[in-house]
Scaffold this motif. Structure first.
Motif, PDB file in Angstrom:
ATOM      1  N   LEU A 103       0.947  -1.267   0.105  1.00  0.00           N
ATOM      2  CA  LEU A 103       0.053   0.007   0.003  1.00  0.00           C
ATOM      3  C   LEU A 103       0.828   1.320   0.126  1.00  0.00           C
ATOM      4  N   GLN A 104       0.286   2.205  -0.593  1.00  0.00           N
ATOM      5  CA  GLN A 104       1.015   3.615  -0.480  1.00  0.00           C
ATOM      6  C   GLN A 104       0.072   4.789  -0.484  1.00  0.00           C
ATOM      7  N   THR A 105       0.441   5.591   0.331  1.00  0.00           N
ATOM      8  CA  THR A 105      -0.434   7.041   0.734  1.00  0.00           C
ATOM      9  C   THR A 105       0.439   8.088   0.391  1.00  0.00           C
ATOM     10  N   ASN A 106      -0.485   8.935  -0.096  1.00  0.00           N
ATOM     11  CA  ASN A 106       0.072  10.370  -0.420  1.00  0.00           C
ATOM     12  C   ASN A 106      -0.792  11.277   0.273  1.00  0.00           C
ATOM     13  N   ILE A 107      -0.099  12.275   1.142  1.00  0.00           N
ATOM     14  CA  ILE A 107      -0.543  13.215   1.893  1.00  0.00           C
ATOM     15  C   ILE A 107      -0.030  14.837   1.880  1.00  0.00           C
ATOM     16  N   LYS A 108      -0.619  15.242   0.873  1.00  0.00           N
ATOM     17  CA  LYS A 108      -0.004  16.751   0.457  1.00  0.00           C
ATOM     18  C   LYS A 108       1.234  16.576  -0.314  1.00  0.00           C
ATOM     19  N   GLY A 109       1.554  15.443  -1.113  1.00  0.00           N
ATOM     20  CA  GLY A 109       2.859  15.427  -1.720  1.00  0.00           C
ATOM     21  C   GLY A 109       3.541  14.398  -1.031  1.00  0.00           C
ATOM     22  N   PHE A 110       3.596  14.621   0.447  1.00  0.00           N
ATOM     23  CA  PHE A 110       4.454  13.428   1.178  1.00  0.00           C
ATOM     24  C   PHE A 110       3.829  12.059   1.025  1.00  0.00           C
ATOM     25  N   THR A 111       4.922  11.139   0.470  1.00  0.00           N
ATOM     26  CA  THR A 111       4.263   9.882   0.165  1.00  0.00           C
ATOM     27  C   THR A 111       5.141   8.795   1.076  1.00  0.00           C
ATOM     28  N   LEU A 112       4.400   7.995   1.462  1.00  0.00           N
ATOM     29  CA  LEU A 112       4.961   6.611   2.141  1.00  0.00           C
ATOM     30  C   LEU A 112       4.336   5.352   1.512  1.00  0.00           C
ATOM     31  N   SER A 113       5.187   4.337   1.486  1.00  0.00           N
ATOM     32  CA  SER A 113       4.587   3.009   1.291  1.00  0.00           C
ATOM     33  C   SER A 113       4.998   1.883   2.384  1.00  0.00           C
ATOM     34  N   LEU A 114       4.328   0.776   2.163  1.00  0.00           N
ATOM     35  CA  LEU A 114       4.581  -0.333   2.984  1.00  0.00           C
ATOM     36  C   LEU A 114       4.394  -1.580   2.304  1.00  0.00           C
ATOM     37  N   GLY A 115       4.916  -2.603   2.133  1.00  0.00           N
ATOM     38  CA  GLY A 115       4.621  -3.697   1.659  1.00  0.00           C
ATOM     39  C   GLY A 115       5.537  -4.936   1.792  1.00  0.00           C
ATOM     40  N   TYR A 116       5.106  -5.968   0.935  1.00  0.00           N
ATOM     41  CA  TYR A 116       5.971  -7.379   1.203  1.00  0.00           C
ATOM     42  C   TYR A 116       6.394  -7.734  -0.179  1.00  0.00           C
ATOM     43  N   PHE A 117       7.903  -8.193   0.110  1.00  0.00           N
ATOM     44  CA  PHE A 117       8.744  -8.339  -1.059  1.00  0.00           C
ATOM     45  C   PHE A 117       9.156  -9.712  -0.917  1.00  0.00           C
ATOM     46  N   LEU A 118       9.253 -10.594  -2.133  1.00  0.00           N
ATOM     47  CA  LEU A 118       9.565 -11.822  -2.224  1.00  0.00           C
ATOM     48  C   LEU A 118      10.720 -12.144  -3.445  1.00  0.00           C
ATOM     49  N   ILE A 119      11.895 -12.800  -3.237  1.00  0.00           N
ATOM     50  CA  ILE A 119      12.605 -13.170  -4.246  1.00  0.00           C
ATOM     51  C   ILE A 119      12.840 -14.816  -4.209  1.00  0.00           C
ATOM     52  N   THR A 120      12.319 -15.499  -5.270  1.00  0.00           N
ATOM     53  CA  THR A 120      12.601 -16.967  -5.257  1.00  0.00           C
ATOM     54  C   THR A 120      12.844 -17.570  -6.667  1.00  0.00           C
ATOM     55  N   ASN A 121      13.455 -18.888  -6.421  1.00  0.00           N
ATOM     56  CA  ASN A 121      13.382 -19.565  -7.578  1.00  0.00           C
ATOM     57  C   ASN A 121      12.435 -20.744  -7.660  1.00  0.00           C
ATOM     58  N   PHE A 122      11.546 -20.602  -6.833  1.00  0.00           N
ATOM     59  CA  PHE A 122      10.527 -21.509  -6.623  1.00  0.00           C
ATOM     60  C   PHE A 122      10.727 -22.575  -5.991  1.00  0.00           C
ATOM     61  N   THR A 123      11.968 -22.649  -5.577  1.00  0.00           N
ATOM     62  CA  THR A 123      12.421 -24.096  -4.573  1.00  0.00           C
ATOM     63  C   THR A 123      12.745 -23.534  -3.213  1.00  0.00           C
ATOM     64  N   HIS A 124      13.258 -22.232  -3.327  1.00  0.00           N
ATOM     65  CA  HIS A 124      13.716 -21.530  -2.043  1.00  0.00           C
ATOM     66  C   HIS A 124      13.307 -20.159  -2.465  1.00  0.00           C
ATOM     67  N   GLY A 125      13.189 -19.400  -1.344  1.00  0.00           N
ATOM     68  CA  GLY A 125      12.626 -17.928  -1.364  1.00  0.00           C
ATOM     69  C   GLY A 125      13.272 -17.157  -0.108  1.00  0.00           C
ATOM     70  N   VAL A 126      13.166 -15.949  -0.369  1.00  0.00           N
ATOM     71  CA  VAL A 126      13.693 -14.987   0.492  1.00  0.00           C
ATOM     72  C   VAL A 126      12.760 -13.943   0.898  1.00  0.00           C
ATOM     73  N   SER A 127      12.020 -13.869   1.965  1.00  0.00           N
ATOM     74  CA  SER A 127      10.753 -12.833   2.224  1.00  0.00           C
ATOM     75  C   SER A 127      11.407 -11.617   2.777  1.00  0.00           C
ATOM     76  N   GLU A 128      10.906 -10.411   2.474  1.00  0.00           N
ATOM     77  CA  GLU A 128      11.373  -9.104   3.087  1.00  0.00           C
ATOM     78  C   GLU A 128      10.264  -8.108   3.232  1.00  0.00           C
ATOM     79  N   ALA A 129      10.546  -7.226   4.095  1.00  0.00           N
ATOM     80  CA  ALA A 129       9.632  -6.169   4.113  1.00  0.00           C
ATOM     81  C   ALA A 129      10.284  -4.971   3.224  1.00  0.00           C
ATOM     82  N   ARG A 130       9.253  -4.235   2.721  1.00  0.00           N
ATOM     83  CA  ARG A 130       9.655  -2.976   1.811  1.00  0.00           C
ATOM     84  C   ARG A 130       9.075  -1.834   2.511  1.00  0.00           C
TER      85      ARG A 130
END
Length: 215
Positions: A178-205
């Motif tokens: 999700l991303q928000t914009n308050i009078k131009g000031f912008t913040l985002s928070l989400g989930y990020f995954l890198i994987t080769n479909f056998t192993h994966g690395v979960s991260e916050a963004r």
């Protein structure tokens, strides 16, 4: 009789004029409301991002444009820069075991304790504006992730298949948040995954930046 007829005609004329004026005014107000409903302008945003989990970290940049719907592009790098390695550590007898090229016997090198978390990604995605000043984004792209360790001889060894050392190399990444914009000031928070479909690395963004109108 004539006066009464003339008086009645005047009343009818006045009533007709008032009715037309009222209808015209009501139509004008209605048209004005329709024009103001859901009228969005193109905006563009740029953000600095943090990617990571308790074991490794990375940083990146995001650029995008959105009206009701839009797009974004993100690129990121990890904090480690030792992508190259001479050997791969096998976990059959511990993560530091290096298998021999000539048989089942291997050796245990001496490590300096230096670990390099190597990560790179490029993501392309879509973004949609919601009713409140909130946006939903999702993307897909290329991801690379390895963990290498330095030996006392100066070599860098790739660590695989042991606890946090999911050093799988090339893969794909998936991004949602999700991303928000308050009078131009912008913040985002989400989930990020890198994987080769056998192993994966979960991260916050998490991201911080600015949104401005497209001229």
């Amino acid at each position: 009789m004539k006066r009464r007829l003339l008086f009645m005609l005047c009343l009818c004329a006045i009533s007709l004029v008032q009715a037309q004026t009222f209808n015209y005014t009501g139509l004008e107000i209605k048209q004005e409301k329709v024009k103001k409903k859901n009228v969005y302008e193109w905006e563009q945003f740029i953000m600095a991002n943090y990617f990571g989990n308790p074991h490794w970290h990375g940083f990146g940049l995001t650029y995008g444009r959105v009206k009701l719907f839009g797009f974004y592009v993100n690129a990121s790098l990890g904090t480690g820069f030792h992508y190259g390695y001479s050997k791969t550590a096998d976990n059959s007898q511990g993560v530091i075991f290096i298998p021999s090229q000539y048989g089942s016997n291997g050796y245990f090198p001496y490590y300096t304790g230096k670990i390099s978390n190597n990560q790179a990604s490029v993501t392309i995605g879509g973004i949609v504006r919601m009713v409140i000043p909130l946006y939903l984004y999702a993307g897909i792209g290329y991801g690379y992730h390895t963990v290498t360790a330095q030996t006392q001889s100066g070599e860098w060894i790739r660590m695989v298949n042991y606890d946090i050392y999911r050093s799988f190399g090339h893969g794909m990444n998936f991004d949602i948040g999700l991303q928000t914009n308050i009078k131009g000031f912008t913040l985002s928070l989400g989930y990020f995954l890198i994987t080769n479909f056998t192993h994966g690395v979960s991260e916050a963004r998490a991201g911080i930046g600015y949104t401005f109108k497209v001229k």
